[in-house]
Design a protein around this motif. Structure first.
Motif, PDB file in Angstrom:
ATOM      1  N   VAL A 224      -6.488 -32.149  28.151  1.00 38.28           N
ATOM      2  CA  VAL A 224      -6.478 -33.084  27.034  1.00 38.28           C
ATOM      3  C   VAL A 224      -5.300 -34.050  27.068  1.00 38.28           C
ATOM      4  O   VAL A 224      -5.087 -34.803  26.117  1.00 38.28           O
ATOM      5  N   ASN A 225      -4.547 -34.035  28.160  1.00 33.43           N
ATOM      6  CA  ASN A 225      -3.472 -35.024  28.308  1.00 33.43           C
ATOM      7  C   ASN A 225      -3.555 -35.705  29.670  1.00 33.43           C
ATOM      8  O   ASN A 225      -2.568 -36.237  30.169  1.00 33.43           O
ATOM      9  N   VAL A 241     -13.534 -35.496  24.971  1.00 32.44           N
ATOM     10  CA  VAL A 241     -13.512 -35.809  23.537  1.00 32.44           C
ATOM     11  C   VAL A 241     -14.824 -35.390  22.880  1.00 32.44           C
ATOM     12  O   VAL A 241     -14.833 -34.724  21.830  1.00 32.44           O
ATOM     13  N   ALA A 242     -15.934 -35.759  23.508  1.00 28.24           N
ATOM     14  CA  ALA A 242     -17.246 -35.436  22.948  1.00 28.24           C
ATOM     15  C   ALA A 242     -17.452 -33.933  22.828  1.00 28.24           C
ATOM     16  O   ALA A 242     -17.964 -33.431  21.821  1.00 28.24           O
ATOM     17  N   ARG A 243     -17.033 -33.209  23.847  1.00 30.19           N
ATOM     18  CA  ARG A 243     -17.252 -31.758  23.856  1.00 30.19           C
ATOM     19  C   ARG A 243     -16.413 -31.055  22.803  1.00 30.19           C
ATOM     20  O   ARG A 243     -16.904 -30.168  22.089  1.00 30.19           O
ATOM     21  N   ILE A 244     -15.145 -31.431  22.692  1.00 35.57           N
ATOM     22  CA  ILE A 244     -14.254 -30.736  21.750  1.00 35.57           C
ATOM     23  C   ILE A 244     -14.652 -31.015  20.309  1.00 35.57           C
ATOM     24  O   ILE A 244     -14.673 -30.108  19.466  1.00 35.57           O
ATOM     25  N   VAL A 245     -14.979 -32.267  20.013  1.00 36.74           N
ATOM     26  CA  VAL A 245     -15.273 -32.640  18.624  1.00 36.74           C
ATOM     27  C   VAL A 245     -16.744 -32.422  18.269  1.00 36.74           C
ATOM     28  O   VAL A 245     -17.094 -32.258  17.103  1.00 36.74           O
ATOM     29  N   VAL A 263      -6.193 -39.220  25.529  1.00 37.77           N
ATOM     30  CA  VAL A 263      -7.207 -38.248  25.131  1.00 37.77           C
ATOM     31  C   VAL A 263      -6.875 -37.557  23.813  1.00 37.77           C
ATOM     32  O   VAL A 263      -7.743 -37.416  22.936  1.00 37.77           O
ATOM     33  N   LYS A 264      -5.651 -37.097  23.636  1.00 38.92           N
ATOM     34  CA  LYS A 264      -5.316 -36.339  22.424  1.00 38.92           C
ATOM     35  C   LYS A 264      -5.574 -37.155  21.150  1.00 38.92           C
ATOM     36  O   LYS A 264      -6.264 -36.671  20.234  1.00 38.92           O
ATOM     37  N   PRO A 265      -5.029 -38.362  21.022  1.00 40.11           N
ATOM     38  CA  PRO A 265      -5.334 -39.120  19.803  1.00 40.11           C
ATOM     39  C   PRO A 265      -6.808 -39.484  19.688  1.00 40.11           C
ATOM     40  O   PRO A 265      -7.344 -39.559  18.572  1.00 40.11           O
ATOM     41  N   ALA A 266      -7.491 -39.669  20.822  1.00 41.75           N
ATOM     42  CA  ALA A 266      -8.926 -39.963  20.775  1.00 41.75           C
ATOM     43  C   ALA A 266      -9.695 -38.793  20.169  1.00 41.75           C
ATOM     44  O   ALA A 266     -10.648 -38.986  19.398  1.00 41.75           O
ATOM     45  N   ILE A 267      -9.290 -37.581  20.506  1.00 47.15           N
ATOM     46  CA  ILE A 267      -9.938 -36.395  19.924  1.00 47.15           C
ATOM     47  C   ILE A 267      -9.795 -36.404  18.407  1.00 47.15           C
ATOM     48  O   ILE A 267     -10.765 -36.168  17.668  1.00 47.15           O
ATOM     49  N   LEU A 268      -8.611 -36.720  17.930  1.00 50.28           N
ATOM     50  CA  LEU A 268      -8.378 -36.696  16.485  1.00 50.28           C
ATOM     51  C   LEU A 268      -9.091 -37.841  15.786  1.00 50.28           C
ATOM     52  O   LEU A 268      -9.585 -37.685  14.659  1.00 50.28           O
ATOM     53  N   LEU A 276      -5.347 -44.923  14.540  1.00 50.73           N
ATOM     54  CA  LEU A 276      -4.521 -44.408  15.626  1.00 50.73           C
ATOM     55  C   LEU A 276      -3.182 -43.911  15.111  1.00 50.73           C
ATOM     56  O   LEU A 276      -2.662 -42.886  15.574  1.00 50.73           O
ATOM     57  N   SER A 277      -2.622 -44.588  14.135  1.00 51.92           N
ATOM     58  CA  SER A 277      -1.326 -44.173  13.584  1.00 51.92           C
ATOM     59  C   SER A 277      -1.418 -42.780  12.974  1.00 51.92           C
ATOM     60  O   SER A 277      -0.536 -41.938  13.189  1.00 51.92           O
ATOM     61  N   GLU A 278      -2.496 -42.522  12.238  1.00 53.63           N
ATOM     62  CA  GLU A 278      -2.655 -41.192  11.644  1.00 53.63           C
ATOM     63  C   GLU A 278      -2.831 -40.133  12.727  1.00 53.63           C
ATOM     64  O   GLU A 278      -2.254 -39.036  12.638  1.00 53.63           O
ATOM     65  N   ALA A 279      -3.602 -40.453  13.741  1.00 57.08           N
ATOM     66  CA  ALA A 279      -3.813 -39.504  14.845  1.00 57.08           C
ATOM     67  C   ALA A 279      -2.494 -39.159  15.515  1.00 57.08           C
ATOM     68  O   ALA A 279      -2.210 -37.998  15.818  1.00 57.08           O
ATOM     69  N   GLN A 280      -1.668 -40.171  15.728  1.00 56.74           N
ATOM     70  CA  GLN A 280      -0.371 -39.950  16.364  1.00 56.74           C
ATOM     71  C   GLN A 280       0.554 -39.130  15.470  1.00 56.74           C
ATOM     72  O   GLN A 280       1.309 -38.277  15.949  1.00 56.74           O
TER      73      GLN A 280
END
Length: 300
Positions: A224-225, A241-245, A263-268, A276-280
């Motif tokens: 995921v990184n 991303v699709a698989r995890i979420v 990948v990590k922020p995309a998952i969130l 993006l700011s909230e994900a970060q």
């Protein structure tokens, strides 16, 4: 020397090997490779200890520094180059020190491994600190360049890991964590790129992978990184991303685009983060661990 250094023994079982048929030679070589892998079984706990040192170094702003000469240097180089790509760890946090420098990737020479002074100066040039973890690899465990580099790192307060194929070798005696890979005599006497090299390669794979897992760069068994810097990796990351979420490819691709292929922020984002700011921010609160960050969004 042979009585003290099992990796240099000439195994009488392979006398006359040059007169064997091809299948017999290849079968013997394969058995040797399997023996090399088997040698790792008794080193598992020490590899785990070494990984803990590596994680502590990287999380404290230090570096993971690989040291090797000859074939072990090339094996270490391969692992070091892969880590930033696979786990997104900053390139300057992963360092390789090789006897003879990177010129050895074009012509492998034996002389530089005997130069203890150069090993000392090459390591000292990095100005190691207590935040660093230095991983030194040598089949014999007596390579003067590599032993000198380890001594220099230890004197500077860095944590040290020694990987070698012979019990009681200086590299193991001096290291904070000693990983003995007792692969024994080679099918081709002294050709330690064979069984010993296989053991080293697998051990470094395991070491760096466990570091990546413990730093939160693996979720389930997914990277995921990963640095998604080509079409293949962007496609792979989108699938992650699709698989995890549990979303479709279009939404996953949209999240990847918004996250600039991180990948990590995309998952969130795909899991419900508003932007993006909230994900970060969620990642910062969770120490970069996706599983924990997802709980902030009400997901397990």
């Amino acid at each position: 020397m042979s009585a003290l250094v099992p990796t240099e023994h000439a195994d009488p079982r392979f006398a006359g090997l040059d007169a064997w048929d091809d299948n017999a030679i290849l079968s013997a070589l394969l058995a040797g490779q399997k023996r090399g892998l088997g040698a790792i079984d008794t080193a598992i706990s020490e590899i785990a200890r070494a990984a803990a040192l590596g994680v502590a170094a990287l999380q404290s702003g230090g570096r993971l520094i690989y040291v090797g000469a000859g074939s072990p240097g090339l094996i270490a180089l391969g692992d070091a180059l892969e880590i930033p790509q696979t786990y997104g760890i900053a390139r300057d946090r992963i360092v390789i020190v090789m006897a003879g420098g990177l010129a050895m990737t074009e012509e492998l020479l034996g002389g530089p491994e005997d130069d203890a002074d150069q090993g000392k100066s090459d390591l000292a040039a990095l100005a190691p600190t207590a935040n660093d973890c230095v991983v030194c690899v040598s089949a014999s465990g007596t390579t003067r360049y590599t032993v000198a580099a380890l001594k220099t790192a230890k004197a500077a307060g860095a944590k040290t890991v020694g990987i070698a194929g012979n019990g009681g070798a200086p590299l193991l005696e001096l290291a904070d964590v000693a990983i003995l890979l007792a692969s024994g005599a080679e099918v081709i006497s002294g050709s330690t790129r064979l069984a010993a090299g296989t053991a080293q390669k697998a051990t470094l794979n395991m070491l760096s992978t466990l570091i990546g897992v413990r730093m939160g760069h693996v979720h389930d068994n997914l990277m995921v990184n990963v640095t998604a810097d080509n079409d293949k990796l962007v496609l792979r990351a989108t699938g992650i991303v699709a698989r995890i979420v549990g979303v479709g490819p279009e939404l996953a691709a949209q999240a990847m685009n918004t996250a600039h292929n991180q990948v990590k922020p995309a998952i969130l984002l795909a899991a419900g983060a508003q932007n993006l700011s909230e994900a970060q921010d969620l990642l910062a609160q969770s120490g970069g661990v996706v599983r924990k960050a997802l709980t902030f969004l009400g997901r397990q």
